[in-house]
Every structure is written in structure tokens, then in C-alpha cells.
Design a protein around this motif. Sequence first.
Motif, PDB file in Angstrom:
ATOM      1  N   LEU A  76       0.822  -1.208   0.000  1.00 19.49           N
ATOM      2  CA  LEU A  76       0.000   0.000   0.000  1.00 19.49           C
ATOM      3  C   LEU A  76       0.858   1.261   0.000  1.00 19.49           C
ATOM      4  O   LEU A  76       0.505   2.264  -0.631  1.00 19.49           O
ATOM      5  CB  LEU A  76      -0.924  -0.005   1.218  1.00 19.49           C
ATOM      6  CG  LEU A  76      -2.071  -1.013   1.165  1.00 19.49           C
ATOM      7  CD1 LEU A  76      -2.763  -1.097   2.515  1.00 19.49           C
ATOM      8  CD2 LEU A  76      -3.075  -0.630   0.081  1.00 19.49           C
ATOM      9  N   LEU A  77       1.989   1.219   0.714  1.00 23.30           N
ATOM     10  CA  LEU A  77       2.858   2.396   0.739  1.00 23.30           C
ATOM     11  C   LEU A  77       3.419   2.678  -0.653  1.00 23.30           C
ATOM     12  O   LEU A  77       3.534   3.841  -1.061  1.00 23.30           O
ATOM     13  CB  LEU A  77       3.995   2.187   1.743  1.00 23.30           C
ATOM     14  CG  LEU A  77       4.775   3.450   2.121  1.00 23.30           C
ATOM     15  CD1 LEU A  77       3.882   4.447   2.844  1.00 23.30           C
ATOM     16  CD2 LEU A  77       5.981   3.103   2.985  1.00 23.30           C
ATOM     17  N   GLU A  78       3.731   1.628  -1.388  1.00 19.39           N
ATOM     18  CA  GLU A  78       4.214   1.826  -2.757  1.00 19.39           C
ATOM     19  C   GLU A  78       3.090   2.326  -3.660  1.00 19.39           C
ATOM     20  O   GLU A  78       3.300   3.194  -4.512  1.00 19.39           O
ATOM     21  CB  GLU A  78       4.787   0.522  -3.303  1.00 19.39           C
ATOM     22  CG  GLU A  78       5.402   0.676  -4.687  1.00 19.39           C
ATOM     23  CD  GLU A  78       6.257  -0.503  -5.089  1.00 19.39           C
ATOM     24  OE1 GLU A  78       6.937  -0.394  -6.133  1.00 19.39           O
ATOM     25  OE2 GLU A  78       6.258  -1.524  -4.376  1.00 19.39           O
ATOM     26  N   GLY A  86      12.857  -0.721   1.852  1.00 17.82           N
ATOM     27  CA  GLY A  86      14.305  -0.609   1.757  1.00 17.82           C
ATOM     28  C   GLY A  86      14.791   0.643   1.057  1.00 17.82           C
ATOM     29  O   GLY A  86      16.001   0.893   1.004  1.00 17.82           O
ATOM     30  N   ASP A  87      13.877   1.463   0.531  1.00 15.49           N
ATOM     31  CA  ASP A  87      14.266   2.695  -0.166  1.00 15.49           C
ATOM     32  C   ASP A  87      14.401   3.816   0.868  1.00 15.49           C
ATOM     33  O   ASP A  87      13.599   4.746   0.923  1.00 15.49           O
ATOM     34  CB  ASP A  87      13.223   3.037  -1.225  1.00 15.49           C
ATOM     35  CG  ASP A  87      13.717   4.084  -2.204  1.00 15.49           C
ATOM     36  OD1 ASP A  87      14.823   4.623  -1.978  1.00 15.49           O
ATOM     37  OD2 ASP A  87      13.003   4.362  -3.184  1.00 15.49           O
ATOM     38  N   GLU A  88      15.457   3.721   1.689  1.00 12.95           N
ATOM     39  CA  GLU A  88      15.579   4.591   2.858  1.00 12.95           C
ATOM     40  C   GLU A  88      15.669   6.067   2.496  1.00 12.95           C
ATOM     41  O   GLU A  88      15.035   6.914   3.138  1.00 12.95           O
ATOM     42  CB  GLU A  88      16.799   4.188   3.689  1.00 12.95           C
ATOM     43  CG  GLU A  88      16.965   5.015   4.952  1.00 12.95           C
ATOM     44  CD  GLU A  88      18.089   4.517   5.845  1.00 12.95           C
ATOM     45  OE1 GLU A  88      18.607   5.343   6.623  1.00 12.95           O
ATOM     46  OE2 GLU A  88      18.435   3.323   5.765  1.00 12.95           O
ATOM     47  N   ALA A  89      16.445   6.406   1.474  1.00 16.17           N
ATOM     48  CA  ALA A  89      16.609   7.814   1.115  1.00 16.17           C
ATOM     49  C   ALA A  89      15.277   8.438   0.712  1.00 16.17           C
ATOM     50  O   ALA A  89      14.939   9.555   1.135  1.00 16.17           O
ATOM     51  CB  ALA A  89      17.628   7.951  -0.009  1.00 16.17           C
ATOM     52  N   ALA A  90      14.501   7.715  -0.101  1.00 16.73           N
ATOM     53  CA  ALA A  90      13.205   8.239  -0.541  1.00 16.73           C
ATOM     54  C   ALA A  90      12.232   8.333   0.628  1.00 16.73           C
ATOM     55  O   ALA A  90      11.439   9.283   0.714  1.00 16.73           O
ATOM     56  CB  ALA A  90      12.636   7.352  -1.643  1.00 16.73           C
ATOM     57  N   ILE A  91      12.288   7.362   1.536  1.00 13.21           N
ATOM     58  CA  ILE A  91      11.406   7.389   2.707  1.00 13.21           C
ATOM     59  C   ILE A  91      11.726   8.599   3.574  1.00 13.21           C
ATOM     60  O   ILE A  91      10.823   9.317   4.029  1.00 13.21           O
ATOM     61  CB  ILE A  91      11.542   6.081   3.510  1.00 13.21           C
ATOM     62  CG1 ILE A  91      10.925   4.914   2.734  1.00 13.21           C
ATOM     63  CG2 ILE A  91      10.884   6.215   4.885  1.00 13.21           C
ATOM     64  CD1 ILE A  91      11.194   3.551   3.337  1.00 13.21           C
ATOM     65  N   ARG A  92      13.012   8.857   3.807  1.00 13.62           N
ATOM     66  CA  ARG A  92      13.396  10.012   4.629  1.00 13.62           C
ATOM     67  C   ARG A  92      12.976  11.322   3.957  1.00 13.62           C
ATOM     68  O   ARG A  92      12.496  12.249   4.623  1.00 13.62           O
ATOM     69  CB  ARG A  92      14.900   9.997   4.890  1.00 13.62           C
ATOM     70  CG  ARG A  92      15.355   8.863   5.798  1.00 13.62           C
ATOM     71  CD  ARG A  92      16.795   9.029   6.266  1.00 13.62           C
ATOM     72  NE  ARG A  92      17.223   7.892   7.059  1.00 13.62           N
ATOM     73  CZ  ARG A  92      16.919   7.715   8.346  1.00 13.62           C
ATOM     74  NH1 ARG A  92      16.193   8.627   8.971  1.00 13.62           N
ATOM     75  NH2 ARG A  92      17.333   6.657   9.004  1.00 13.62           N
ATOM     76  N   ALA A  93      13.146  11.399   2.653  1.00 14.49           N
ATOM     77  CA  ALA A  93      12.770  12.621   1.940  1.00 14.49           C
ATOM     78  C   ALA A  93      11.266  12.862   2.024  1.00 14.49           C
ATOM     79  O   ALA A  93      10.815  13.989   2.283  1.00 14.49           O
ATOM     80  CB  ALA A  93      13.217  12.525   0.485  1.00 14.49           C
ATOM     81  N   MET A  94      10.474  11.802   1.825  1.00 10.56           N
ATOM     82  CA  MET A  94       9.025  11.953   1.884  1.00 10.56           C
ATOM     83  C   MET A  94       8.563  12.252   3.308  1.00 10.56           C
ATOM     84  O   MET A  94       7.628  13.039   3.521  1.00 10.56           O
ATOM     85  CB  MET A  94       8.346  10.690   1.366  1.00 10.56           C
ATOM     86  CG  MET A  94       6.826  10.791   1.288  1.00 10.56           C
ATOM     87  SD  MET A  94       6.270  12.030   0.096  1.00 10.56           S
ATOM     88  CE  MET A  94       6.668  11.185  -1.450  1.00 10.56           C
ATOM     89  N   LEU A 111       9.459   6.184  10.064  1.00  8.84           N
ATOM     90  CA  LEU A 111       9.166   7.239   9.094  1.00  8.84           C
ATOM     91  C   LEU A 111       8.208   6.737   8.016  1.00  8.84           C
ATOM     92  O   LEU A 111       7.320   7.471   7.572  1.00  8.84           O
ATOM     93  CB  LEU A 111      10.465   7.737   8.467  1.00  8.84           C
ATOM     94  CG  LEU A 111      11.471   8.354   9.446  1.00  8.84           C
ATOM     95  CD1 LEU A 111      12.766   8.696   8.725  1.00  8.84           C
ATOM     96  CD2 LEU A 111      10.891   9.588  10.122  1.00  8.84           C
ATOM     97  N   ALA A 112       8.379   5.476   7.605  1.00  9.01           N
ATOM     98  CA  ALA A 112       7.461   4.897   6.623  1.00  9.01           C
ATOM     99  C   ALA A 112       6.040   4.858   7.177  1.00  9.01           C
ATOM    100  O   ALA A 112       5.070   5.131   6.452  1.00  9.01           O
ATOM    101  CB  ALA A 112       7.925   3.493   6.240  1.00  9.01           C
TER     102      ALA A 112
END
Length: 243
Positions: A76-78, A86-94, A111-112
Motif C-alpha cells: 500500500l505504501l508503494e 528498503g528505499d531509505e533515502a526516498a522514505i526520509r525525503a518523503m 518514518l514509513a
Amino acid sequence: EVGRVFRNEGIDSRHSPEYTLLEAYEAYGSYETMMELAEGLVAHAAQQVCGSLVIACGEEELDLTPPWPRRPFWELLEEFAGLGRGDEAAIRAMAEQTGAEGAQTAHPDYLAYHVFEKLAESRLREPTFVVDYPRSISPLAKATPHDPELAQRFELYIGGMELAPAYSELNDPQEQERRFLEQVGREEERERLDADFLRALAYGMPPAGGIGLGVDRLVMLLTDRQSIREVILFPLLRPEEDG
């Protein structure tokens, strides 16, 4: 049991520091049996209150006929936020874009979850069990047999609102202590652990499923109310501003 509970949190249309909770545990049950319990309870309540399993929710209608879909958290998050596991950089940015505190330092799974609440929660209109949450944010739930990094946990959403979380309860005292230590972060913080709870687990606890259903939110859903204050007899109010 059903009782009044208190939580130190803010006040808005869906949150009140004082609310009513239905809490249930089933020995030798699991989060899967809690799904069956939730489906039966909500569907029965809707039939008794509304006379139908199709209910009004604002300008739309919701069909509460079981069974309800089970959707994995990361899927659902995708779908709603474009973020992969595992997409840590994108998760932190969002997370930073959506106002999370500690977006560059907090655990990415926390954060997710923040991003999920901001971008996905309101879009879950039909009854949906969100399952397979990260184990790191579910310290009281057993890990799933197919992936040790996911938890046997669900949250039930209806009408864009969370109604109930549930777990397959973790009953291994050594694993529970390890999870608590992960949370506090350092071995020297061991005194902060809930020693009484760990001791009780060590005496022996059977496998169990547990659920906590927000009664006020269920009443909101079945009476088509938009604010929790409308279904609480004496709701707490924000302090009146000076002047």
C-alpha cells in the motif's frame, strides 16, 4: 472488556485523550482469528444499527459485507506514496516533506509509518485489513513465518479511519526483552524495561491473538458522524485562548 481509557495525545476530529476501547484476547488465537472477530463484530453492529451492511459515509456508501481484503503495508505504501521497502533515502525525503520529526535520524520504518498515515490512511475507504507491518515498529507482535522482519499485526481501516489494531501476541520472554532493548537502544538502559511484564511472560503465556477496537470511532462510522466529539457525552475541549 470494554472500558474508558486515557492517552496523552492531541485533540482533533478523530482523537480524544479519553475514549472507549473494546479489548479482547483469545488464547490459542492469532491475528487471523482477530480478523474474523472484527469482521463479525462490525458487520453485526452495522446490521443492528443501520439495518444493512451497506452504510452511508459522508457522500459515499460503504459495503461492510465480509470477508474484507488483506493488503500488505509495504504494498500500500508503494501504491499510494511510491515508496518501496528498503528505499531509505526516498522514505526520509518523503517523511521530511510530510512533517515528520527526526526525518534524518529516526528509524526508516517509523518514518514509513508516518508517511503511510499521511498519504495512505485517508484513501482506504472500503473495509481493509492492512497486514505485515515492519517488526521494528511492532514490538509486542510475533514475526511472520514467511519474513522475520515483518509482524503478525493488522490495522483495520474503514472510511479512511483506523478502527482497530491487532496482533498475534509475542509470548517469548527472551525475544520480548530483546525487542525492548532494541527500542531503548542501549544495554545500560535496561532499567527502563518493563520487568514485571517480562516476568509475567516467563511464568508462561499461551499463544494468543489480541485486538483493541475504538468504540467511539465505530459509533462515528455507524452514525455517519465526522467528529469524535459528536459521539462522546462530555468531550474534552481545547483550552480557550487568552484574550
